[in-house]
Every structure is written in C-alpha cells, then in structure tokens.
Design an enzyme around this catalytic site. Structure first.
Site, mmCIF file in Angstrom:
data_model
loop_
_atom_site.group_PDB
_atom_site.id
_atom_site.type_symbol
_atom_site.label_atom_id
_atom_site.label_comp_id
_atom_site.label_asym_id
_atom_site.label_seq_id
_atom_site.Cartn_x
_atom_site.Cartn_y
_atom_site.Cartn_z
ATOM 1 N N ASP A 22 0.815 -1.223 0.000
ATOM 2 C CA ASP A 22 0.000 0.000 0.000
ATOM 3 C C ASP A 22 0.850 1.276 0.000
ATOM 4 O O ASP A 22 0.655 2.167 0.835
ATOM 5 C CB ASP A 22 -0.908 0.019 1.252
ATOM 6 C CG ASP A 22 -1.707 -1.263 1.428
ATOM 7 O OD1 ASP A 22 -2.121 -1.853 0.419
ATOM 8 O OD2 ASP A 22 -1.922 -1.664 2.592
ATOM 9 N N GLU A 235 -11.510 0.164 -3.094
ATOM 10 C CA GLU A 235 -10.652 0.649 -1.995
ATOM 11 C C GLU A 235 -9.450 1.378 -2.576
ATOM 12 O O GLU A 235 -9.302 1.510 -3.786
ATOM 13 C CB GLU A 235 -10.202 -0.506 -1.098
ATOM 14 C CG GLU A 235 -9.309 -1.515 -1.810
ATOM 15 C CD GLU A 235 -8.972 -2.736 -0.960
ATOM 16 O OE1 GLU A 235 -9.472 -2.872 0.174
ATOM 17 O OE2 GLU A 235 -8.210 -3.583 -1.457
HETATM 18 O O1 FUB Z 1 -3.208 -3.599 3.472
HETATM 19 C C1 FUB Z 1 -4.515 -3.892 3.903
HETATM 20 C C2 FUB Z 1 -5.498 -3.557 2.847
HETATM 21 O O2 FUB Z 1 -5.238 -4.306 1.678
HETATM 22 C C3 FUB Z 1 -5.468 -2.135 2.370
HETATM 23 O O3 FUB Z 1 -5.998 -1.224 3.279
HETATM 24 C C4 FUB Z 1 -6.201 -2.289 1.097
HETATM 25 O O4 FUB Z 1 -6.162 -1.192 0.251
HETATM 26 C C5 FUB Z 1 -5.533 -3.513 0.531
HETATM 27 O O5 FUB Z 1 -4.352 -3.216 -0.132
#
Ligand code: FUB
Length: 333
Positions: A22, A235
């Site tokens: 991320d 997301e």
């Molecule tokens: O790293 C945990 C979660 O996985 C992140 O918050 C999302 O965007 C995905 O990459």
C-alpha cells in the site's frame, strides 16, 4: 522467448528484509518518501474481510532518487501500542506536510472493531510520529489519501468496501451485517458505493466538513453501478493533479484493477477514463502516483517475493506515462 522470461515482473521490491504494501509516495525535502503498510504473518485465518491483514506498526522508506534500486528503511515510525484508541489492523497509510509539520494518516480498528482514521504528527518525514489520543471525529473506513491542492487547501479521501466497512456506514451509523458478509452492498443495478472526501481543518487534525461521496460517472454521465465490478470503486483511493486536471484513482478490489477517473475539482464528480495498472500477483492491488523530477511514477505492490501469499506483499515502482490527451497508458506489471 521462454514463458518464464515473458512473465518476469517489470520491477523489483524496494526492500526485501520486511514485507511492505500500500505505498503512498511523496517528495519531501528533496527525497522520495514512501509510506507503506508493514505486512506481517500474524497467523490469522484468511477471510473476505481481510482478517488476515493483522499489521501492528508502520515503517517509512525513502530513496534519494528514482535511479535508486532499493529504499532505506527508517525503522518503526508508529506502533499500535502507542495509539490509545486503536486495537488492531493498521492498514494503508498516507502522509502530508504543512507549515513545518508532517501529518501521518492511518486506519485501524478501534475497541468496537470499527475502522477509524487516525493522525499522528512529527517534524521529520521519516518519523517517528506521535498519535493524537483520539481518531479523527466522524471518520470511518480505511485507506486515507491526503491531497494538498495548489491553493494550500488539504483534503482526505478515504474508503474501502468489504473489509474496509464502507457498506456498514450507509445510514451514518455503524451497522452489523445481517445474513451474509456482502448483504449491505447495493443491488447490482443501483449506484455503487463511493469513496468519501472531506477537506481538513487548518491544523490538519480533523475533518473540516461532513465527508462527501466521490461520485464516478460513466461515459453517459451516469454514476457507475454496484454491479460494474470492473470499474466501480472498491478501496485504495488516490488523488493527483496533472496539467490542472484532478485524477481520482482507486482499486476495483475483486477484479484487481487500478482504475482512474478525471474531474475539474477535488470533490468531483469524476468521469471514468480507464485502467492504470492491470492485476498484480496477489489479491490486492493498491497504488499511489507521484511526480519526481518532472517525471511521473506509479508506486504499487505485489506478492511475488512471498510467492503469492496475499498478505505478504512488497512495494515497487515504475514510470507512468500519459498520452497527449491526458489519458494514462495502462501498465502491465
Ligand atoms: O493492506 C490492507 C489492505 O489491503 C489495504 O488497506 C487495502 O487497500 C488492501 O491493499
């Protein structure tokens, strides 16, 4: 050319002694700073809510130039034990700078297992950061992205469905799932759930307004539908500005693309334009876009180093190019 050679990834991990994911990249004080999640094997079972992502702290990485092959790890910048309101799962962070202070934004689950967004501050872009005693008032969900516009006004984009809990906040209250993990998502023919955006107060520590929907429109000016899994927001929101246009980019989650939409202001609406990045090795796809020395770069992660383990990822970067019309050339990882 052998099949194996054709499948070689386009970039290598920036660090290999820890797993990182991320990546939110920024240029601060003439260097490239990367704010990633710090992936660990917490021994938690995998589920559709990301229960296996049991991260407990953050490390900051830096590079002196995009020619560097590896990044420096500045060690622990913030640990969950030093965040009074947070209980578990420190997910994707970001950072911003204003008036001599660095602001580190991060999501974590609170004592009620609700994701909230926290902020921590420091004088050095590499940390350490000191967390505020409470989460940002009115915050929810995951994956904060801070964006400071040319006029100095700062915004925070947040959101993630499924494990990111966005579907549980549609009434303004944090509601439980009823029958299945996915029963709170809108029907396939209804508008998709949106990421949220709020301007930040002058001190960068609170929302300056109620978070608003980041609406993504299709080619006919209609909001993308919940059933449009190849294009709808899932997301990992990111905002950058290129030649005066605002680019909102994000992951489509279960279809594993990084897509983008453009608009003429930080709130949108944004019109869907296409894909930035095709699926990587691993379930999640998460990115940031940053200008460094007049070139643009995509920071992302994959699970190549861990041989495909979903929650053990490595951050990477590669150059990003635009066509003359401002469209982004899709990258094949
Ligand atoms: O790293 C945990 C979660 O996985 C992140 O918050 C999302 O965007 C995905 O990459």
């Amino acid at each position: 050319m052998s099949e194996e050679k054709k499948m070689k990834p386009i970039a290598d991990p920036l660090v290999t002694h820890i797993y990182t994911a991320d990546p939110s990249a920024h240029v601060f004080e003439g260097k490239i700073y990367i704010y990633p999640s710090h992936d660990i094997d917490a021994g938690l079972p995998e589920d559709d809510f990301g229960g296996h992502f049991g991260m407990e702290d953050y490390h900051v990485l830096s590079m002196n130039s995009p020619n560097d092959k590896t990044a420096i790890d500045h060690g622990v910048a913030l640990h969950i034990k030093d965040v009074p309101w947070a209980k578990r799962q420190m997910w994707a962070p970001d950072a911003a700078y204003k008036n001599g202070t660095y602001y580190f934004y991060f999501p974590a689950k609170d004592k009620d297992d609700a994701f909230k967004i926290g902020v921590a501050t420091g004088k050095n872009p590499a940390g350490p950061f000191k967390a505020q005693p409470e989460a940002i008032k009115g915050s929810f969900s995951i994956d904060p992205c801070s964006f400071v516009d040319n006029d100095g006004k700062a915004y925070l984009y947040v959101g993630g469905i499924w494990g990111g809990q966005l579907q549980r906040w549609q009434t303004g209250k944090f509601v439980e799932h009823v029958n299945t993990p996915f029963d709170l998502e809108p029907a396939a023919d209804q508008p998709a759930l949106c990421a949220k955006v709020a301007c930040l107060t002058d001190d960068m520590l609170e929302f300056g307004e109620e978070p608003k929907d980041v609406v993504i429109l299709d080619e006919n000016g209609k909001p993308l539908l919940a059933g449009d899994h190849d294009r709808r927001f899932f997301e990992g929101p990111w905002m950058h500005k290129y030649k005066g246009t605002y680019y909102f980019s994000y992951s489509t989650g279960d279809t594993h693309y990084i897509c983008y939409a453009t608009g003429d202001n930080p709130y949108g609406p944004f019109t869907y334009r296409g894909r930035v990045l095709n699926p990587v090795v691993g379930w999640t796809n998460h990115h940031s876009i940053c200008e460094i020395e007049k070139k643009w770069y995509l920071f992302y992660h994959d699970s190549v180093l861990s041989k495909g383990v979903t929650h053990l990822r490595s951050v990477k970067f590669t150059e990003l190019t635009y066509n003359k019309d401002g469209s982004i050339i899709t990258i094949n990882p």
